[in-house]
Design an enzyme around this catalytic site. Sequence first.
Site, mmCIF file in Angstrom:
data_model
loop_
_atom_site.group_PDB
_atom_site.id
_atom_site.type_symbol
_atom_site.label_atom_id
_atom_site.label_comp_id
_atom_site.label_asym_id
_atom_site.label_seq_id
_atom_site.Cartn_x
_atom_site.Cartn_y
_atom_site.Cartn_z
ATOM 1 N N ARG A 174 0.803 -1.069 0.043
ATOM 2 C CA ARG A 174 0.037 -0.192 -0.026
ATOM 3 C C ARG A 174 0.706 1.301 0.070
ATOM 4 N NH1 ARG A 174 -2.798 -3.895 1.532
ATOM 5 N NH2 ARG A 174 -0.792 -4.454 2.534
ATOM 6 N N THR A 175 1.729 1.439 0.784
ATOM 7 C CA THR A 175 2.593 2.741 1.026
ATOM 8 C C THR A 175 3.193 2.819 -0.190
ATOM 9 O OG1 THR A 175 2.465 2.202 3.501
ATOM 10 C CG2 THR A 175 4.027 3.991 2.744
ATOM 11 N N LYS B 104 25.842 -4.134 0.929
ATOM 12 C CA LYS B 104 27.217 -4.044 1.012
ATOM 13 C C LYS B 104 27.863 -3.621 2.229
ATOM 14 C CE LYS B 104 27.630 -3.538 -3.876
ATOM 15 N NZ LYS B 104 28.038 -2.444 -5.209
ATOM 16 N N ARG C 117 11.342 4.070 3.874
ATOM 17 C CA ARG C 117 10.729 2.959 4.909
ATOM 18 C C ARG C 117 11.864 2.262 5.147
ATOM 19 N NH1 ARG C 117 5.518 -0.870 4.828
ATOM 20 N NH2 ARG C 117 4.647 1.063 5.389
ATOM 21 N N HIS D 283 4.493 6.094 11.869
ATOM 22 C CA HIS D 283 4.017 5.920 10.288
ATOM 23 C C HIS D 283 3.041 7.034 10.119
ATOM 24 C CE1 HIS D 283 3.267 4.205 6.766
ATOM 25 N NE2 HIS D 283 2.944 2.961 6.937
HETATM 26 C C1 NCD Z 1 1.465 -0.938 8.220
HETATM 27 C C2 NCD Z 1 3.115 -0.873 8.439
HETATM 28 O O1 NCD Z 1 3.921 -0.995 7.585
HETATM 29 O O2 NCD Z 1 3.268 -0.317 9.309
HETATM 30 N N1 NCD Z 1 1.031 -1.294 6.804
HETATM 31 C C3 NCD Z 1 0.836 -0.132 6.093
HETATM 32 O O3 NCD Z 1 1.827 0.664 5.825
HETATM 33 N N2 NCD Z 1 -0.390 -0.091 5.724
HETATM 34 C C4 NCD Z 1 0.847 -2.042 9.041
HETATM 35 C C5 NCD Z 1 1.506 -3.326 9.214
HETATM 36 O O4 NCD Z 1 2.288 -3.839 8.634
HETATM 37 O O5 NCD Z 1 1.012 -4.135 10.146
#
Ligand code: NCD
Length: 313
Positions: free
Chosen positions: A61-62, A91, A113, A142
């Site tokens: 999703r993100t 590396k 991320r 997040h």
């Molecule tokens: C979440 C995350 O990555 O923190 N996912 C997301 O970005 N929608 C939730 C998760 O991974 O459980």
Amino acid sequence: MEQITNVLRVDQFLEDELLNRVIEQAQEYKAGLASPEQSLAFREELLGSTMFNLFYEPSTRTSFSFQMAAANLGMDVIGTESAGLFSSAAKGETLRDTATVLAGYKPSVIVLRHNQDGAAEELAAHSQGVPVINAGDGKNEHPTQALLDVFTIQESLGRRDNLRIVIGGDIAHGRTAKSLIKLLGKYSSNEFTLIAPQQTNADKEMQSWLAKMPATTKYAYRLTAKALENADVVYWTRTQTERGAGEGDKRFRLEPKHLSRMNPNGIVMHPLPRVNELSEQIDCDPRAQYFEQAANGVPVRMALLKLLLGKFY
Ligand code: NCD
């Protein structure tokens, strides 16, 4: 209103004026994306800008919604999935060196991320003024997820205060619940109930910052329909096995029977992905909003890109 240069933490959005601007801009994008003419016009807005998508942890999703948001605004996107494997991190390069090198290529923004808490702050400290967006760092924060969660709540319920919010699943190791609580905990009229087994419920440290928030927090260690009574928002999360949360407790699987006493006009949310903690039978309940919530990632992330890179005010 202060101009923000990075999106690192949700507390940057505690000012109502800024939060309203993001929500209003996202509403405008969401409505406009339904029209082919307006969608085309949006593609002029950040034309010539480039987004680096740097993902060290899995994401569907993100990652996709950031790429879609950038495409909708006419940006170019360059990125790597599994940066831990396919970037020089494999590396042994430090995040600091990666930041210096990537900043030297002069992107307009870097979306990160990472599995380490605080990684986005670290990247921003060495990105030489290139804006950084935290797309989830370890079990810390997040912020863009919390913003799309609040957008969804505002759109569905018409408010973000005076709410009874039940959050369940893995609160200790997840980042989405923490960021959401930080954002909505500023309203004293909000009441949170955190439902999870002891090992994934808020730990001592989290309980102490929760105690300092204007909102009220209660804790529950058993999932029952009574615990969800009158809930306006039920927000479920998966067990973060990759962060040492263990197997997950089968007794915390949310089933239709648990929703019998929640507000009939309330909403059920989940940041997704779900594993087995949320019954698929809930999908056809009109209160289930998690797929709409995920879709809202696009207009909200468009609004954030515009906030950082465009003329927003
Ligand atoms: C979440 C995350 O990555 O923190 N996912 C997301 O970005 N929608 C939730 C998760 O991974 O459980």
